[in-house]
Design a protein around this motif. Structure first.
Motif, mmCIF file in Angstrom:
data_model
loop_
_atom_site.group_PDB
_atom_site.id
_atom_site.type_symbol
_atom_site.label_atom_id
_atom_site.label_comp_id
_atom_site.label_asym_id
_atom_site.label_seq_id
_atom_site.Cartn_x
_atom_site.Cartn_y
_atom_site.Cartn_z
ATOM 1 N N LEU A 1 -0.257 2.876 -7.837
ATOM 2 C CA LEU A 1 -1.102 2.668 -7.009
ATOM 3 C C LEU A 1 -2.368 1.532 -7.546
ATOM 4 C CD1 LEU A 1 -2.835 4.064 -4.432
ATOM 5 C CD2 LEU A 1 -3.679 5.309 -5.930
ATOM 6 N N THR B 1 -3.664 -2.092 -5.705
ATOM 7 C CA THR B 1 -5.137 -2.303 -4.828
ATOM 8 C C THR B 1 -5.168 -3.429 -5.654
ATOM 9 O OG1 THR B 1 -4.813 0.177 -5.552
ATOM 10 C CG2 THR B 1 -7.286 -1.575 -5.980
ATOM 11 N N THR C 1 -9.207 -0.902 2.084
ATOM 12 C CA THR C 1 -8.889 0.327 2.459
ATOM 13 C C THR C 1 -7.277 0.819 1.355
ATOM 14 O OG1 THR C 1 -7.915 -0.182 4.466
ATOM 15 C CG2 THR C 1 -6.523 1.578 3.911
ATOM 16 N N ASP D 1 -10.248 2.400 -1.728
ATOM 17 C CA ASP D 1 -10.308 3.442 -0.888
ATOM 18 C C ASP D 1 -9.723 4.624 -1.283
ATOM 19 O OD1 ASP D 1 -13.077 2.738 -0.128
ATOM 20 O OD2 ASP D 1 -12.997 2.532 1.734
ATOM 21 N N THR D 2 -8.811 4.469 -1.729
ATOM 22 C CA THR D 2 -7.242 5.482 -1.500
ATOM 23 C C THR D 2 -7.512 6.171 -2.491
ATOM 24 O OG1 THR D 2 -6.063 4.028 0.206
ATOM 25 C CG2 THR D 2 -4.944 5.359 -1.457
#
Length: 102
Positions: free
Chosen positions: A41, A45, A78, A81-82
């Motif tokens: 993740l 990102t 996005t 934010d995740t």
């Protein structure tokens, strides 16, 4: 003292090049656990952010397309934010565990 657009793009380019060299892991964690998920993740990102910065720099230099910039920034937003939502859930779970009585 005025900073020109080309100075800003070259500075971002230097930082992005340095950031990509520092963010590459030396040893890949094996397995599909929570740590691997968080690592993927964060890496994804960071890649999205670098792509958005590169698209913005290309647009400022007059070589990019505005649609590509907007798309890249939207994808980076996005992804960020995740990542923030996952972080908030992990911190919330940690505080709940710490409040449990033994």
């Amino acid at each position: 003292m005025s900073i020109g657009a080309l100075d800003a793009t070259s500075a971002y380019g230097k930082v992005a090049g340095l950031g990509s060299a520092l963010s590459k892991p030396t040893a890949k964690t094996e397995g599909s656990g929570f740590g691997a998920m968080v690592e993927d993740l964060v890496t994804g990102t960071a890649d999205q952010m670098r792509t958005a910065e590169h698209a913005s720099a290309q647009q400022v230099a007059g070589k990019g397309d505005l649609i590509d910039v907007v798309t890249a920034i939207g994808a980076a937003e996005t992804a960020l934010d995740t990542m923030v939502a996952v972080r908030d859930r992990v911190v919330s779970a940690y505080t709940d565990i710490m409040r449990m009585q033994i």
